[in-house]
Motif scaffolding. Structure first.
Motif, PDB file in Angstrom:
ATOM      1  N   ASP A 168      -0.526  -0.933   4.912  1.00 45.06           N
ATOM      2  CA  ASP A 168       0.653  -1.920   4.944  1.00 45.06           C
ATOM      3  C   ASP A 168       2.087  -1.601   5.830  1.00 45.06           C
ATOM      4  O   ASP A 168       2.809  -2.391   5.959  1.00 45.06           O
ATOM      5  CB  ASP A 168       1.223  -2.377   3.712  1.00 45.06           C
ATOM      6  N   GLY A 169       2.227  -0.247   6.160  1.00 44.67           N
ATOM      7  CA  GLY A 169       3.267   0.111   7.057  1.00 44.67           C
ATOM      8  C   GLY A 169       4.460   0.184   6.376  1.00 44.67           C
ATOM      9  O   GLY A 169       5.348   0.472   6.845  1.00 44.67           O
ATOM     10  N   LYS A 170       4.419   0.217   4.742  1.00 44.39           N
ATOM     11  CA  LYS A 170       5.718   0.273   4.030  1.00 44.39           C
ATOM     12  C   LYS A 170       6.153   1.783   3.924  1.00 44.39           C
ATOM     13  O   LYS A 170       5.306   2.629   3.683  1.00 44.39           O
ATOM     14  CB  LYS A 170       5.329  -0.173   2.679  1.00 44.39           C
ATOM     15  N   GLU A 171       7.585   1.865   4.157  1.00 43.81           N
ATOM     16  CA  GLU A 171       7.810   3.199   3.970  1.00 43.81           C
ATOM     17  C   GLU A 171       8.058   3.819   2.683  1.00 43.81           C
ATOM     18  O   GLU A 171       8.440   3.287   1.970  1.00 43.81           O
ATOM     19  CB  GLU A 171       9.299   3.210   5.011  1.00 43.81           C
ATOM     20  N   PHE A 172       7.765   5.110   2.787  1.00 40.27           N
ATOM     21  CA  PHE A 172       7.810   5.989   1.137  1.00 40.27           C
ATOM     22  C   PHE A 172       8.551   7.117   1.224  1.00 40.27           C
ATOM     23  O   PHE A 172       9.257   7.395   0.162  1.00 40.27           O
ATOM     24  CB  PHE A 172       6.527   5.893   0.343  1.00 40.27           C
ATOM     25  N   ASP A 173       8.707   7.691   2.524  1.00 44.60           N
ATOM     26  CA  ASP A 173       9.722   9.017   2.728  1.00 44.60           C
ATOM     27  C   ASP A 173      10.206   9.095   4.190  1.00 44.60           C
ATOM     28  O   ASP A 173       9.379   8.741   5.160  1.00 44.60           O
ATOM     29  CB  ASP A 173       8.675  10.228   2.072  1.00 44.60           C
TER      30      ASP A 173
END
Length: 238
Positions: free
Chosen positions: A164-169
């Motif tokens: 989904d391309g969601k940033e986590f770090d």
């Protein structure tokens, strides 16, 4: 003794004759010529004075026009000599970049000769399809030495979920690059395998399948699950 009437008449005639002679002398040609000459001299002097006055006025007007022209030329030419300000100068490739987001810290100093794009946080989108193997895609090719196994590398990175391309770090959030040994098990396998051989000054896209990321125990470890996508800037290797 008083004069006789006849003698008185003679004297009167003589006196009138003398007066007529005097009047005739005042109207002589010589006297008229002198008067005309005096009038001509006076007119000449007046003309000379008018010429001098007009010449002086013309000179003053010419000086005034010249002064105005000089002022215009100086005003126009002054803009070309204006020294350039620091804002007009082209920033060095090794200078820290300005933050992309309000309040975000600036990027660290880049290696000599690096692409200025490394000074800006990248934009990462979600992957497409099912990720089955580690994929290393060069985005910027660096001109420095290649990273060797066992070296400590300094990087800027951004990690998102592949699906989904969601940033986590992201190291960009703190403004401090991350340093760690590579190829010796200190980081996830996808990094150990994908970054060895990358040249300093490069930006690479790492698509890492779940087994080469945090594996099946990711949730228990509080780590992101599933396949991951990273954009990594290699800033140094020692």
């Amino acid at each position: 003794m008083p004069a006789t009437p006849s003698q008185q008449g003679v004297d009167d005639v003589s006196e009138r004759t003398q007066q007529n002679r005097s009047a005739g002398q005042d109207q002589s040609p010589a006297t008229k010529s002198g008067r005309r000459l005096a009038a001509q001299l006076a007119e000449k002097k007046a003309a000379d004075r008018r010429r001098k006055r007009n010449a002086a006025i013309s000179s003053l007007a010419a000086v005034a026009v010249a002064a105005v022209l000089i002022g215009v030329f100086v005003a126009i030419g002054g803009g070309d000599d204006k020294p350039k300000t620091q804002a007009d100068a082209t920033p060095s490739a090794s200078a820290p970049a300005a933050p992309d987001e309000a309040g975000a810290p600036p990027a660290p100093q880049l290696p000599a000769g690096a692409d200025p794009a490394l000074g800006s946080k990248p934009t990462v989108e979600a992957g497409k399809g099912e990720l089955k193997k580690l994929t290393v895609t060069p985005l910027i090719k660096g001109t420095g030495p290649a990273v060797q196994k066992g070296q400590t590398i300094t990087t800027n990175y951004l990690g998102v979920f592949y699906k989904d391309g969601k940033e986590f770090d992201s190291s960009w959030s703190s403004g401090q690059p991350a340093s760690f040994p590579i190829g010796v098990g200190q980081v996830i396998p996808g990094w150990d395998q994908g970054l060895v051989g990358v040249t300093v000054g490069s930006r690479v896209l790492l698509d890492i399948p779940s087994e080469l990321a945090y594996g099946k125990d990711a949730a228990a470890k509080g780590a992101p699950e599933g396949p991951l996508r990273f954009v990594v800037d290699v800033l140094a290797a020692q």
